[in-house]
Scaffold this active site. Structure first.
Site, PDB file in Angstrom:
ATOM      1  N   LYS A   9     105.317  30.369  67.771  1.00 23.99           N
ATOM      2  CA  LYS A   9     106.159  30.766  66.648  1.00 23.99           C
ATOM      3  C   LYS A   9     107.508  30.039  66.690  1.00 23.99           C
ATOM      4  O   LYS A   9     107.866  29.441  67.706  1.00 23.99           O
ATOM      5  CB  LYS A   9     106.333  32.285  66.666  1.00 23.99           C
ATOM      6  CG  LYS A   9     105.007  33.015  66.439  1.00 23.99           C
ATOM      7  CD  LYS A   9     105.162  34.517  66.483  1.00 23.99           C
ATOM      8  CE  LYS A   9     103.815  35.203  66.270  1.00 23.99           C
ATOM      9  NZ  LYS A   9     103.932  36.668  66.322  1.00 23.99           N
ATOM     10  N   TYR A  49      98.062  36.059  57.759  1.00 29.32           N
ATOM     11  CA  TYR A  49      98.381  37.471  57.987  1.00 29.32           C
ATOM     12  C   TYR A  49      97.962  38.373  56.827  1.00 29.32           C
ATOM     13  O   TYR A  49      98.516  39.458  56.652  1.00 29.32           O
ATOM     14  CB  TYR A  49      99.881  37.618  58.266  1.00 29.32           C
ATOM     15  CG  TYR A  49     100.284  37.026  59.594  1.00 29.32           C
ATOM     16  CD1 TYR A  49      99.890  37.616  60.789  1.00 29.32           C
ATOM     17  CD2 TYR A  49     101.051  35.864  59.660  1.00 29.32           C
ATOM     18  CE1 TYR A  49     100.252  37.076  62.014  1.00 29.32           C
ATOM     19  CE2 TYR A  49     101.423  35.318  60.882  1.00 29.32           C
ATOM     20  CZ  TYR A  49     101.017  35.932  62.053  1.00 29.32           C
ATOM     21  OH  TYR A  49     101.380  35.395  63.258  1.00 29.32           O
ATOM     22  N   HIS A 115     100.997  33.417  68.841  1.00 32.30           N
ATOM     23  CA  HIS A 115      99.845  34.078  68.224  1.00 32.30           C
ATOM     24  C   HIS A 115      98.592  33.410  68.761  1.00 32.30           C
ATOM     25  O   HIS A 115      98.558  32.194  68.939  1.00 32.30           O
ATOM     26  CB  HIS A 115      99.883  33.925  66.699  1.00 32.30           C
ATOM     27  CG  HIS A 115      98.591  34.298  66.042  1.00 32.30           C
ATOM     28  ND1 HIS A 115      98.308  35.587  65.652  1.00 32.30           N
ATOM     29  CD2 HIS A 115      97.490  33.557  65.735  1.00 32.30           C
ATOM     30  CE1 HIS A 115      97.094  35.614  65.115  1.00 32.30           C
ATOM     31  NE2 HIS A 115      96.580  34.399  65.154  1.00 32.30           N
TER      32      HIS A 115
END
Length: 147
Positions: A9, A49, A115
Site C-alpha cells: 500500500k 474492494y 494486501h
C-alpha cells in the site's frame, strides 16, 4: 506451484519498506513472477474492494489506496497463499504476531501496509485488475529444489 497476488500500500512505499517486505518473501523461497510500481486508479480500487462497498470504512480505504504509488506483485511457491498470509500477519496490526510485517510495521487496520489474496478464487479475480497474463514471467529460481 501456487500463485497469489500481493500489493504494498502507499504507506509501505512512502515509508521505504518495499525492499524489507520483498526481502522477507524472497528469504522464504517465494518467487516473484510479476512486479510493478503504479498509482492505483479509483476504478481499480473499487473493483478490488467491491465486497466492502457500503461499509463504514470503504471511502477512506479507497482514498488511502489511491493516494500514492503502490507495488503490485504476483508471487509463487508451494502453499504460497497460506505462507504469505502468515508472513504478513493479521489484518489488525494489534493482533498480528511479532515478526510479521503488520506486527512489526503497521499501525492501523486500514493503513496496514500490505494486501494479499486470501484464496485461489480471490487471486484469480484480483491479479487481473493489475496484470495481464503476458506480464507474468515463468523462470527457474535456484532455491526451487530446496523448497
Amino acid at each position: 506451484m501456487e500463485r497469489t497476488f500481493v500489493y504494498l500500500k502507499p504507506n509501505a512505499v512512502r515509508r521505504g519498506l518495499v525492499g524489507e517486505i520483498i526481502k522477507r518473501f524472497e528469504q522464504r523461497g517465494i518467487k516473484i513472477v510479476a512486479l510493478k510500481l503504479l498509482w492505483m486508479s479509483k476504478q481499480q480500487a473499487e473493483k478490488l474492494y467491491e465486497m466492502h462497498k457500503g461499509k463504514s470504512f470503504y471511502n477512506d480505504l479507497i482514498d488511502f489506496v489511491t493516494g500514492g504509488p503502490i507495488v503490485a506483485m504476483i508471487v509463487e511457491a508451494p502453499r504460497v497463499i497460506e505462507m504469505v498470509r502468515h508472513i504478513i500477519g493479521d489484518t489488525d496490526p494489534l493482533k498480528a504476531g511479532t515478526g510479521t510485517i503488520r506486527g512489526e510495521f503497521a499501525l492501523t487496520i486500514t493503513k496496514n501496509l500490505i494486501h494479499a489474496s486470501d484464496s485461489k478464487e480471490n487471486f484469480e479475480r484480483e491479479y487481473k485488475i493489475f496484470f495481464s497474463d503476458d506480464e507474468i514471467i515463468d523462470y527457474y529460481l535456484d532455491v526451487q529444489d530446496d523448497i
